[in-house]
Design a protein around this motif. Structure first.
Motif, PDB file in Angstrom:
ATOM      1  N   LEU A   1      -6.282 -23.242  24.140  1.00 24.46           N
ATOM      2  CA  LEU A   1      -6.261 -24.690  24.107  1.00 24.46           C
ATOM      3  C   LEU A   1      -5.600 -25.100  22.889  1.00 24.46           C
ATOM      4  O   LEU A   1      -4.938 -26.173  22.788  1.00 24.46           O
ATOM      5  CB  LEU A   1      -7.496 -25.406  24.489  1.00 24.46           C
ATOM      6  CG  LEU A   1      -7.928 -25.113  26.066  1.00 24.46           C
ATOM      7  CD1 LEU A   1      -9.417 -25.939  26.183  1.00 24.46           C
ATOM      8  CD2 LEU A   1      -6.774 -25.379  27.086  1.00 24.46           C
ATOM      9  N   SER A   2      -6.122 -24.806  21.751  1.00 29.69           N
ATOM     10  CA  SER A   2      -5.742 -25.134  20.477  1.00 29.69           C
ATOM     11  C   SER A   2      -4.357 -24.625  19.880  1.00 29.69           C
ATOM     12  O   SER A   2      -3.998 -24.635  19.034  1.00 29.69           O
ATOM     13  CB  SER A   2      -6.685 -24.612  19.380  1.00 29.69           C
ATOM     14  OG  SER A   2      -6.863 -23.536  19.276  1.00 29.69           O
ATOM     15  N   ASN A   3      -3.851 -23.829  20.666  1.00 27.81           N
ATOM     16  CA  ASN A   3      -2.369 -23.209  20.353  1.00 27.81           C
ATOM     17  C   ASN A   3      -2.341 -22.512  18.931  1.00 27.81           C
ATOM     18  O   ASN A   3      -1.466 -22.588  18.140  1.00 27.81           O
ATOM     19  CB  ASN A   3      -1.005 -24.382  20.371  1.00 27.81           C
ATOM     20  CG  ASN A   3      -0.598 -24.679  21.666  1.00 27.81           C
ATOM     21  OD1 ASN A   3      -0.514 -23.885  22.544  1.00 27.81           O
ATOM     22  ND2 ASN A   3      -0.502 -25.843  21.754  1.00 27.81           N
ATOM     23  N   SER A   4      -3.509 -21.416  18.991  1.00 32.70           N
ATOM     24  CA  SER A   4      -3.493 -20.706  17.872  1.00 32.70           C
ATOM     25  C   SER A   4      -2.600 -19.664  17.408  1.00 32.70           C
ATOM     26  O   SER A   4      -2.255 -19.061  16.443  1.00 32.70           O
ATOM     27  CB  SER A   4      -4.959 -20.466  17.626  1.00 32.70           C
ATOM     28  OG  SER A   4      -5.498 -19.394  18.465  1.00 32.70           O
ATOM     29  N   ARG A   5      -2.204 -19.032  18.507  1.00 28.29           N
ATOM     30  CA  ARG A   5      -1.417 -17.978  18.738  1.00 28.29           C
ATOM     31  C   ARG A   5      -2.241 -16.786  17.946  1.00 28.29           C
ATOM     32  O   ARG A   5      -1.451 -15.781  17.399  1.00 28.29           O
ATOM     33  CB  ARG A   5      -0.176 -17.880  18.159  1.00 28.29           C
ATOM     34  CG  ARG A   5       0.789 -18.991  19.063  1.00 28.29           C
ATOM     35  CD  ARG A   5       2.130 -18.912  18.692  1.00 28.29           C
ATOM     36  NE  ARG A   5       2.836 -17.712  18.829  1.00 28.29           N
ATOM     37  CZ  ARG A   5       3.540 -17.379  20.122  1.00 28.29           C
ATOM     38  NH1 ARG A   5       3.344 -18.058  21.106  1.00 28.29           N
ATOM     39  NH2 ARG A   5       3.957 -16.121  20.245  1.00 28.29           N
ATOM     40  N   PHE A   6      -3.648 -16.783  18.037  1.00 30.47           N
ATOM     41  CA  PHE A   6      -4.416 -15.628  17.406  1.00 30.47           C
ATOM     42  C   PHE A   6      -5.126 -15.036  18.519  1.00 30.47           C
ATOM     43  O   PHE A   6      -5.949 -15.501  19.485  1.00 30.47           O
ATOM     44  CB  PHE A   6      -5.391 -16.169  16.346  1.00 30.47           C
ATOM     45  CG  PHE A   6      -6.258 -15.273  15.917  1.00 30.47           C
ATOM     46  CD1 PHE A   6      -6.009 -14.295  14.884  1.00 30.47           C
ATOM     47  CD2 PHE A   6      -7.537 -15.299  16.412  1.00 30.47           C
ATOM     48  CE1 PHE A   6      -6.717 -13.299  14.444  1.00 30.47           C
ATOM     49  CE2 PHE A   6      -8.594 -14.109  15.767  1.00 30.47           C
ATOM     50  CZ  PHE A   6      -8.132 -13.520  14.916  1.00 30.47           C
ATOM     51  N   GLN A   7      -5.059 -13.463  18.590  1.00 32.72           N
ATOM     52  CA  GLN A   7      -5.587 -12.996  19.550  1.00 32.72           C
ATOM     53  C   GLN A   7      -6.901 -12.077  18.802  1.00 32.72           C
ATOM     54  O   GLN A   7      -6.547 -11.532  17.862  1.00 32.72           O
ATOM     55  CB  GLN A   7      -4.681 -11.920  20.283  1.00 32.72           C
ATOM     56  CG  GLN A   7      -5.228 -11.004  21.309  1.00 32.72           C
ATOM     57  CD  GLN A   7      -5.253 -11.808  22.400  1.00 32.72           C
ATOM     58  OE1 GLN A   7      -6.171 -12.908  22.562  1.00 32.72           O
ATOM     59  NE2 GLN A   7      -4.677 -11.801  23.547  1.00 32.72           N
ATOM     60  N   THR A   8      -7.946 -12.175  19.380  1.00 29.72           N
ATOM     61  CA  THR A   8      -9.097 -11.388  18.822  1.00 29.72           C
ATOM     62  C   THR A   8      -9.019  -9.817  18.978  1.00 29.72           C
ATOM     63  O   THR A   8      -8.261  -9.515  19.693  1.00 29.72           O
ATOM     64  CB  THR A   8     -10.401 -11.824  19.453  1.00 29.72           C
ATOM     65  OG1 THR A   8     -10.253 -11.411  20.897  1.00 29.72           O
ATOM     66  CG2 THR A   8     -10.848 -13.406  19.660  1.00 29.72           C
ATOM     67  N   LEU A   9      -9.842  -9.205  18.130  1.00 33.94           N
ATOM     68  CA  LEU A   9      -9.745  -7.884  18.074  1.00 33.94           C
ATOM     69  C   LEU A   9     -10.033  -7.181  19.685  1.00 33.94           C
ATOM     70  O   LEU A   9      -9.325  -6.300  20.182  1.00 33.94           O
ATOM     71  CB  LEU A   9     -10.834  -7.279  17.121  1.00 33.94           C
ATOM     72  CG  LEU A   9     -10.796  -5.702  16.942  1.00 33.94           C
ATOM     73  CD1 LEU A   9      -9.402  -4.999  16.751  1.00 33.94           C
ATOM     74  CD2 LEU A   9     -11.774  -5.259  15.978  1.00 33.94           C
ATOM     75  N   GLU A  10     -11.053  -7.978  20.222  1.00 30.67           N
ATOM     76  CA  GLU A  10     -11.475  -7.428  21.572  1.00 30.67           C
ATOM     77  C   GLU A  10     -10.253  -7.369  22.634  1.00 30.67           C
ATOM     78  O   GLU A  10      -9.936  -6.729  23.590  1.00 30.67           O
ATOM     79  CB  GLU A  10     -12.664  -8.180  22.104  1.00 30.67           C
ATOM     80  CG  GLU A  10     -12.991  -7.651  23.545  1.00 30.67           C
ATOM     81  CD  GLU A  10     -14.292  -8.387  23.939  1.00 30.67           C
ATOM     82  OE1 GLU A  10     -14.644  -8.369  24.930  1.00 30.67           O
ATOM     83  OE2 GLU A  10     -14.584  -9.439  23.096  1.00 30.67           O
ATOM     84  N   SER A  11      -9.522  -8.674  22.506  1.00 35.67           N
ATOM     85  CA  SER A  11      -8.448  -9.067  23.315  1.00 35.67           C
ATOM     86  C   SER A  11      -7.061  -8.280  22.892  1.00 35.67           C
ATOM     87  O   SER A  11      -6.381  -7.814  23.797  1.00 35.67           O
ATOM     88  CB  SER A  11      -8.229 -10.557  23.420  1.00 35.67           C
ATOM     89  OG  SER A  11      -9.134 -11.201  24.043  1.00 35.67           O
ATOM     90  N   ALA A  12      -7.032  -8.151  21.579  1.00 39.22           N
ATOM     91  CA  ALA A  12      -5.773  -7.506  21.261  1.00 39.22           C
ATOM     92  C   ALA A  12      -5.709  -6.087  21.562  1.00 39.22           C
ATOM     93  O   ALA A  12      -4.655  -5.357  22.011  1.00 39.22           O
ATOM     94  CB  ALA A  12      -5.326  -7.661  19.777  1.00 39.22           C
ATOM     95  N   GLY A  13      -6.981  -5.261  21.323  1.00 42.52           N
ATOM     96  CA  GLY A  13      -6.976  -3.853  21.816  1.00 42.52           C
ATOM     97  C   GLY A  13      -6.404  -2.886  20.831  1.00 42.52           C
ATOM     98  O   GLY A  13      -6.575  -1.617  21.070  1.00 42.52           O
ATOM     99  N   PHE A  14      -5.964  -3.392  19.697  1.00 46.40           N
ATOM    100  CA  PHE A  14      -5.629  -2.625  18.349  1.00 46.40           C
ATOM    101  C   PHE A  14      -5.732  -3.313  17.228  1.00 46.40           C
ATOM    102  O   PHE A  14      -5.838  -4.513  17.304  1.00 46.40           O
ATOM    103  CB  PHE A  14      -4.259  -1.882  18.800  1.00 46.40           C
ATOM    104  CG  PHE A  14      -3.074  -2.965  18.555  1.00 46.40           C
ATOM    105  CD1 PHE A  14      -2.344  -3.087  17.562  1.00 46.40           C
ATOM    106  CD2 PHE A  14      -2.656  -3.536  19.841  1.00 46.40           C
ATOM    107  CE1 PHE A  14      -1.437  -4.176  17.482  1.00 46.40           C
ATOM    108  CE2 PHE A  14      -1.596  -4.214  19.947  1.00 46.40           C
ATOM    109  CZ  PHE A  14      -0.950  -4.640  18.746  1.00 46.40           C
TER     110      PHE A  14
END
Length: 683
Positions: free
Chosen positions: A208-221
């Motif tokens: 919702l905040s438009n961070s364009r940041f993906q957590t380690l868990e969601s990124a997967g690498f």
């Protein structure tokens, strides 16, 4: 000698291919026995060129022109049907034969003449509006060009032409489309696994905040594995010169607006096709999927919002949001608490190049829809009052204003303050408004404007300011400093919130959402300009924010780079200059980095107009990985595909994979038509 004489000049163009220029000489006899003449050069977009001097006798003819500086001398054939001689211009001597023809050609429906006279000035190499060069246009299919002129981005220019003239331009420039492609050769198995709950990247900014940041868990690498990223598969869009919008990843599937105009649902692991859907007009923004995974939402360039089923792509509803002829949706919708918030921008800036067009009347807006039915709940204009007559231009056409302040990007949702935030573009005409080049806060329930923070005042601009006829250009135009990137909402230490906003001026701002958007800090990272500064956005992670820099210029080595700023103070932590492009000499090659950044833990990804996707160390900006996408690819759907510039559609990370569309011909980048998928070791 009186009559119509026609021939073709075969002109050598440096190291490139020769060009043909038709020449039509019109000679008429005067009562006193003298002759007068004019010259048509339709392939240069000019008719009725004045002849400086004309000399004739029974067997020969010579003439001179002032504009262009050129001359011709030739002898008449025995049957008086041809003039054979030499044309001299710019140091070249070119043999040419002019043949007598019974009547003058009609160039009113001639595609070459229409393009050269109506379009070529904006599409010339290194043009200031960064329109696609002719070599890129000639890769497009005829239907694609016609669609652009009649209902797409160029409809603002096409509206001044008849349908027959638009067809003539499309036939002159475009290529025949390939036989219609089907998805059966790459269709997913009917018993493929249903959508699940795997890591996602939903919409433009992932949250919702438009961070364009993906957590380690969601990124997967993580950073330690970035150097091992390898291409896993490539998917080609048929007949396209741009690769479309950024992918959305939900439930193991990709939902993406393809460069060919279709909406696709692909398997994220294999690239097989679950289904495709053809909207009434092209979509270019990211797709938003409902929390239960059942519905996909998007907008297209005729300002219509859609909802379709994720299971099979069937239409649920479609809603017209703005009936202005040049209104369009370029930003991804945001879904929150059962409401779909959709931004509207426009291409009216292009229409202003026609001096007979009454410029301008469009107003940007945010629209709240009932997500289940598509019913419009409220519409909030960025300029509260409709445009009023303000003056007449040089040819007597009405000029109206204020206008513009389009919302180009996805809104940012603030559940705590029950508000959304949008950035706005410039005004198109006089007078200026207080809401252009601004960040606006709007109440989520009512659409009421809560506050406005204008970053640049009096920025009035349209494309007529770059055109030969500037009749519709505002007096003392501004720098075209849109806030085209969405604000990023972040929480600092002590739970204080901050809106981080990048602008085409080259300045990044930290604004206080609790103080009417008051400036907390500002940091200049570039020179800025109409095609400069921050175009499509940055990414924020923990205590830092990262912004790529466009600062495009005709010098392909200029511009580009990426900057890391401290979130709390705006101070620069590091910056990395753009490497010299490897594509130098190719049309559209540039070091500029207008594409939005994407961040995961310890890494920032940024694409460039030179076709390179790079991973930077978030600690010091060192380049960890670099992949050149500007090349040919073998695709999983068996279509020819080539990568090009990386622009509007930034990289996306989810479930151990990295995705990026490659190819962007809209603004003079290198064309391409491919979606690329990477994974660690290509597994």
């Amino acid at each position: 000698m009186a009559g119509i004489w026609q021939g073709t000049l075969h002109v050598r163009e440096g190291n490139g291919p020769d060009s043909d220029f038709r020449v039509v000489l019109r000679i008429s006899s005067q009562p006193n026995g003298s002759s007068v003449a004019t010259l048509d050069s339709p392939d240069a977009g000019r008719l009725g060129i004045s002849i400086k001097s004309l000399k004739t006798d029974d067997t020969s003819l010579s003439l001179e022109l002032d504009d262009p500086k050129a001359s011709f001398s030739g002898r008449l054939s025995a049957d008086r049907a041809a003039l054979t001689g030499e044309w001299r211009q710019q140091g070249q001597t070119i043999p040419i034969t002019l043949k007598r023809v019974p009547e003058a050609p009609d160039f009113a429906q001639d595609g070459s003449y229409l393009f050269q006279s109506r379009c070529a000035s904006c599409h010339a190499p290194f043009n200031p509006v960064r329109a696609p060069w002719p070599n890129t246009l000639k890769l497009m299919t005829r239907p694609a060009i016609l669609n652009a002129l009649e209902s797409g981005k160029m409809s603002a220019v096409g509206s001044a032409l008849s349908h027959e003239q638009r067809v003539a331009i499309a036939n002159y420039l475009g290529v025949q489309p390939l036989p219609e492609q089907t998805t059966s050769a790459n269709a997913c198995a009917k018993d493929s696994v249903p959508m699940g709950n795997s890591p996602s990247w939903n919409g433009w900014g992932v949250d919702l905040s438009n961070s364009r940041f993906q957590t380690l868990e969601s990124a997967g690498f993580d950073k330690s594995q970035v150097s091992r990223l390898r291409l896993k598969w490539a998917f080609g869009y048929p007949g396209a010169t741009s690769a479309g919008g950024p992918p959305t990843i939900v439930g193991g599937r990709i939902f993406v607006a393809g460069g060919d105009g279709r909406i696709y649902s692909l398997d994220m692991r294999s690239g097989c096709v679950h289904w495709s859907f053809l909207p009434a007009a092209t979509a270019r923004a990211a797709i938003t999927v409902s929390p239960d995974g059942s519905t996909a939402y998007f907008g297209e360039i005729q300002a219509r919002a859609y909802a379709i089923k994720t299971s099979d792509g069937s239409l649920l509803w479609k809603t017209d949001l703005d009936h202005h002829p040049f209104a369009m949706i370029t930003g991804a919708p945001k879904l929150y608490a059962g409401k779909l918030y959709v931004p509207v921008s426009s291409a009216e800036e292009l229409a202003a190049t026609n001096p007979k067009y009454p410029c301008c009347t469009f107003r940007g807006s945010i629209n709240a829809l009932d997500a289940s039915t598509g019913t419009l709940l409220w519409q909030a204009y960025t300029i509260p009052a409709a445009a009023q007559l303000s003056a007449k231009n040089a040819v007597g056409t009405d000029m109206l204003g204020p206008s513009g302040a389009g919302v180009w990007s996805s809104p940012t949702i603030d559940p705590v303050r029950h508000a959304l935030y949008v950035g706005t573009g410039d005004n198109y005409s006089d007078p200026a408004s207080a809401t252009s080049d601004a960040v606006i806060a709007i109440d989520l329930d009512t659409g009421k404007m809560l506050w406005t923070k204008q970053l640049t005042a009096d920025d009035r601009f349209n494309v007529a300011c770059f055109s030969p006829d500037k009749s519709n250009c505002p007096k003392n135009p501004g720098g075209d400093f849109d806030v085209g990137a969405p604000p990023i909402l972040r929480t600092l230490k002590g739970e204080k919130n901050l809106l981080v906003v990048g602008q085409k001026s080259g300045v990044v701002y930290g604004l206080d959402p609790d103080a009417q958007g008051a400036t907390v800090w500002q940091s200049r990272i570039g020179k800025g300009g109409a095609l400069g500064g921050i175009e499509f956005g940055g990414a924020a992670a923990d205590s830092q924010v990262y912004f790529p820099l466009s600062d495009w210029s005709p010098d392909p080595k200029a511009g580009g780079g990426i900057f890391a700023l401290d979130l709390a103070s705006g101070k620069q932590i590091w910056s990395t200059r753009a490497p010299e492009p490897a594509c130098l000499g190719k049309p559209g090659c540039s070091a500029a980095q207008p594409a939005p950044a994407t961040a995961i833990r310890g890494v920032v990804f940024s694409g460039s107009l030179d076709g390179h996707l790079r991973a930077y160390d978030a600690l010091d900006g060192k380049i960890l990985w670099d992949f050149d996408t500007a090349r040919d690819f073998h695709t999983v759907n068996g279509l020819p595909a080539h990568g090009g510039s990386l622009n509007y559609a930034g990289p996306v990370v989810a479930g151990g994979m990295l995705f990026v569309p490659s190819g962007y011909s809209i603004n003079a980048g290198m064309p391409g038509n491919v979606l690329l998928a990477f994974s660690v070791d290509g597994k």
